[in-house]
Design a protein around this motif. Sequence first.
Motif, PDB file in Angstrom:
ATOM      1  N   ALA A  31       5.848 -11.195  -0.374  1.00 50.65           N
ATOM      2  CA  ALA A  31       4.472 -11.905   0.149  1.00 50.65           C
ATOM      3  C   ALA A  31       4.594 -11.443   1.890  1.00 50.65           C
ATOM      4  O   ALA A  31       3.490 -10.895   2.517  1.00 50.65           O
ATOM      5  CB  ALA A  31       4.340 -13.299   0.045  1.00 50.65           C
ATOM      6  N   MET A  32       5.815 -11.648   2.323  1.00 52.29           N
ATOM      7  CA  MET A  32       5.963 -11.097   3.732  1.00 52.29           C
ATOM      8  C   MET A  32       5.867  -9.572   4.065  1.00 52.29           C
ATOM      9  O   MET A  32       5.299  -9.273   4.893  1.00 52.29           O
ATOM     10  CB  MET A  32       7.184 -11.953   4.320  1.00 52.29           C
ATOM     11  CG  MET A  32       7.073 -13.415   4.686  1.00 52.29           C
ATOM     12  SD  MET A  32       8.482 -14.022   5.534  1.00 52.29           S
ATOM     13  CE  MET A  32       9.373 -14.741   4.332  1.00 52.29           C
ATOM     14  N   VAL A  33       6.338  -8.959   3.146  1.00 54.16           N
ATOM     15  CA  VAL A  33       6.359  -7.517   3.278  1.00 54.16           C
ATOM     16  C   VAL A  33       4.769  -7.355   3.002  1.00 54.16           C
ATOM     17  O   VAL A  33       4.334  -6.359   4.043  1.00 54.16           O
ATOM     18  CB  VAL A  33       7.107  -6.866   1.993  1.00 54.16           C
ATOM     19  CG1 VAL A  33       6.821  -5.451   1.925  1.00 54.16           C
ATOM     20  CG2 VAL A  33       8.680  -6.936   2.194  1.00 54.16           C
ATOM     21  N   MET A  34       4.053  -7.598   2.203  1.00 56.74           N
ATOM     22  CA  MET A  34       2.690  -7.168   2.172  1.00 56.74           C
ATOM     23  C   MET A  34       1.675  -7.863   3.141  1.00 56.74           C
ATOM     24  O   MET A  34       1.126  -6.993   3.839  1.00 56.74           O
ATOM     25  CB  MET A  34       2.172  -7.702   0.678  1.00 56.74           C
ATOM     26  CG  MET A  34       2.642  -6.919  -0.605  1.00 56.74           C
ATOM     27  SD  MET A  34       1.773  -7.255  -2.066  1.00 56.74           S
ATOM     28  CE  MET A  34       0.009  -6.692  -1.676  1.00 56.74           C
ATOM     29  N   ASP A  39       2.512  -0.105  -1.829  1.00 59.22           N
ATOM     30  CA  ASP A  39       2.547   1.064  -0.962  1.00 59.22           C
ATOM     31  C   ASP A  39       1.440   1.087   0.168  1.00 59.22           C
ATOM     32  O   ASP A  39       0.832   0.339   0.240  1.00 59.22           O
ATOM     33  CB  ASP A  39       2.787   2.530  -1.465  1.00 59.22           C
ATOM     34  CG  ASP A  39       1.631   2.738  -2.143  1.00 59.22           C
ATOM     35  OD1 ASP A  39       0.536   2.121  -1.966  1.00 59.22           O
ATOM     36  OD2 ASP A  39       1.853   3.896  -2.969  1.00 59.22           O
ATOM     37  N   THR A  40       1.977   1.972   1.085  1.00 61.61           N
ATOM     38  CA  THR A  40       0.960   2.048   2.528  1.00 61.61           C
ATOM     39  C   THR A  40      -0.454   2.144   2.017  1.00 61.61           C
ATOM     40  O   THR A  40      -1.468   1.581   2.413  1.00 61.61           O
ATOM     41  CB  THR A  40       1.180   3.293   3.326  1.00 61.61           C
ATOM     42  OG1 THR A  40       2.476   2.861   3.718  1.00 61.61           O
ATOM     43  CG2 THR A  40       0.260   3.146   4.538  1.00 61.61           C
ATOM     44  N   SER A  41      -0.762   3.124   0.913  1.00 59.21           N
ATOM     45  CA  SER A  41      -2.177   3.187   0.503  1.00 59.21           C
ATOM     46  C   SER A  41      -2.728   1.922  -0.105  1.00 59.21           C
ATOM     47  O   SER A  41      -3.961   1.553   0.002  1.00 59.21           O
ATOM     48  CB  SER A  41      -2.243   4.402  -0.531  1.00 59.21           C
ATOM     49  OG  SER A  41      -1.987   4.258  -1.803  1.00 59.21           O
ATOM     50  N   TYR A  42      -2.052   1.378  -0.831  1.00 54.82           N
ATOM     51  CA  TYR A  42      -2.357  -0.103  -1.366  1.00 54.82           C
ATOM     52  C   TYR A  42      -2.823  -0.944  -0.099  1.00 54.82           C
ATOM     53  O   TYR A  42      -3.792  -1.669  -0.298  1.00 54.82           O
ATOM     54  CB  TYR A  42      -1.443  -0.723  -2.022  1.00 54.82           C
ATOM     55  CG  TYR A  42      -1.708  -1.839  -3.077  1.00 54.82           C
ATOM     56  CD1 TYR A  42      -1.938  -2.971  -2.534  1.00 54.82           C
ATOM     57  CD2 TYR A  42      -1.640  -1.956  -4.424  1.00 54.82           C
ATOM     58  CE1 TYR A  42      -2.417  -4.122  -2.943  1.00 54.82           C
ATOM     59  CE2 TYR A  42      -1.975  -2.998  -5.107  1.00 54.82           C
ATOM     60  CZ  TYR A  42      -2.307  -4.150  -4.470  1.00 54.82           C
ATOM     61  OH  TYR A  42      -2.701  -5.339  -5.254  1.00 54.82           O
ATOM     62  N   SER A  87       4.548  -5.094  -7.492  1.00 53.69           N
ATOM     63  CA  SER A  87       5.867  -5.314  -7.201  1.00 53.69           C
ATOM     64  C   SER A  87       6.181  -4.586  -5.899  1.00 53.69           C
ATOM     65  O   SER A  87       5.473  -3.733  -5.604  1.00 53.69           O
ATOM     66  CB  SER A  87       6.656  -4.423  -8.175  1.00 53.69           C
ATOM     67  OG  SER A  87       8.059  -4.326  -7.775  1.00 53.69           O
ATOM     68  N   VAL A  88       7.047  -4.938  -5.035  1.00 60.28           N
ATOM     69  CA  VAL A  88       7.324  -4.380  -3.679  1.00 60.28           C
ATOM     70  C   VAL A  88       8.519  -3.345  -3.796  1.00 60.28           C
ATOM     71  O   VAL A  88       8.767  -2.463  -3.016  1.00 60.28           O
ATOM     72  CB  VAL A  88       7.950  -5.592  -2.650  1.00 60.28           C
ATOM     73  CG1 VAL A  88       6.504  -6.221  -2.253  1.00 60.28           C
ATOM     74  CG2 VAL A  88       9.031  -6.309  -2.891  1.00 60.28           C
ATOM     75  N   GLY A  89       8.929  -3.172  -5.057  1.00 56.46           N
ATOM     76  CA  GLY A  89      10.128  -2.253  -5.078  1.00 56.46           C
ATOM     77  C   GLY A  89      11.033  -2.352  -6.490  1.00 56.46           C
ATOM     78  O   GLY A  89      10.621  -3.286  -7.216  1.00 56.46           O
ATOM     79  N   PRO A  90      11.624  -1.252  -6.827  1.00 60.66           N
ATOM     80  CA  PRO A  90      12.396  -1.217  -8.005  1.00 60.66           C
ATOM     81  C   PRO A  90      13.826  -2.033  -8.014  1.00 60.66           C
ATOM     82  O   PRO A  90      14.767  -1.601  -7.963  1.00 60.66           O
ATOM     83  CB  PRO A  90      12.696   0.118  -8.373  1.00 60.66           C
ATOM     84  CG  PRO A  90      12.605   0.826  -6.930  1.00 60.66           C
ATOM     85  CD  PRO A  90      11.815   0.012  -6.122  1.00 60.66           C
ATOM     86  N   TYR A 105       9.660 -15.546  10.135  1.00 65.86           N
ATOM     87  CA  TYR A 105       9.504 -14.176  10.160  1.00 65.86           C
ATOM     88  C   TYR A 105       8.162 -14.050  10.887  1.00 65.86           C
ATOM     89  O   TYR A 105       7.536 -13.332  11.796  1.00 65.86           O
ATOM     90  CB  TYR A 105       9.411 -13.383   8.816  1.00 65.86           C
ATOM     91  CG  TYR A 105       9.089 -12.015   9.176  1.00 65.86           C
ATOM     92  CD1 TYR A 105      10.134 -11.352   9.664  1.00 65.86           C
ATOM     93  CD2 TYR A 105       8.147 -11.481   8.672  1.00 65.86           C
ATOM     94  CE1 TYR A 105       9.946  -9.909   9.787  1.00 65.86           C
ATOM     95  CE2 TYR A 105       7.765 -10.045   8.707  1.00 65.86           C
ATOM     96  CZ  TYR A 105       8.867  -9.217   9.438  1.00 65.86           C
ATOM     97  OH  TYR A 105       8.618  -7.979   9.702  1.00 65.86           O
ATOM     98  N   LEU A 106       6.917 -15.096  10.422  1.00 66.09           N
ATOM     99  CA  LEU A 106       5.675 -15.049  10.982  1.00 66.09           C
ATOM    100  C   LEU A 106       5.535 -15.628  12.565  1.00 66.09           C
ATOM    101  O   LEU A 106       4.563 -15.470  13.056  1.00 66.09           O
ATOM    102  CB  LEU A 106       4.681 -16.001   9.958  1.00 66.09           C
ATOM    103  CG  LEU A 106       4.658 -15.373   8.583  1.00 66.09           C
ATOM    104  CD1 LEU A 106       3.813 -16.232   8.061  1.00 66.09           C
ATOM    105  CD2 LEU A 106       4.309 -13.991   8.627  1.00 66.09           C
TER     106      LEU A 106
END
Length: 219
Positions: free
Chosen positions: A152-155, A101-104, A139-142, A16-17
């Motif tokens: 980690a890759m999402v963030m 989320d985006t604001s984070y 968490s990246v999601g429920p 991915y990177l």
Amino acid sequence: MTFHVVTLFPGAFDSYLGESILKRAIEDKKVKVKLYNPRDFAEDKWDRIDRKAYGGGPGMVIQAAPVARAIEKAVKAAKGRGTKKPHIKIVFFSPSGVQFDTSYAKSAAKKYDHIIFVCGRYEGIDARVKKMFKMEDVSVGPYVLTGGELPAMVMIDCIARQVEGVLGSFDSREEERVASPDVYTRPEIVAYKGKKYRVPKILLSGNHAEIEKWRGGQK
Ligand code: SAH
């Protein structure tokens, strides 16, 4: 911005990177990614670092000490040898943590020079690690994944977008403008199975105020 990732599966990051915008951002040194494998910090390199859970239950738990040593190494690397004190954040992945989320992402990109991600696997990491370092459960999601590598890759992906110079133009960040979920490019008419699909007329009008209004209404 340097991302430090503590993971038992560093190989998961290569593909991915190694593509597209993140690849270029790393090559251009806008962002840096460093990987730390707790296995390399095990007392006995051949011994396993996942063990049965105290109290019973299925699945294995990753031992605290090798993870702690990997985090320590990352913290040391982040502090470096300079005299300036860098801003460091440690993220501990957990499906029950605060929702990313985006604001984070925006505030993290502004506040920190280094972010350390601690990726769990199996049943997770021995919770005593959380007492050893100041960390935030994120968490990246429920939903529950098999490991913290995708989180980690999402963030990394999302925070990197907020780092100046990573996107072609800073205005490419759709968070900062009116963006619509539906986008169109050439040709004006796409033929598929005998049917013609046209671009919404408004987008060809050249009337930017009206276009912005239309885009805003698409959500
Ligand atoms: N038994 C654990 C789940 C383990 S899932 C619990 O209930 O908390 C294995 C690992 O994957 C976790 O330790 C975490 O690092 C990661 N993970 C799974 N889902 C996640 C999510 N939605 N967000 C962030 N990390 C997640």
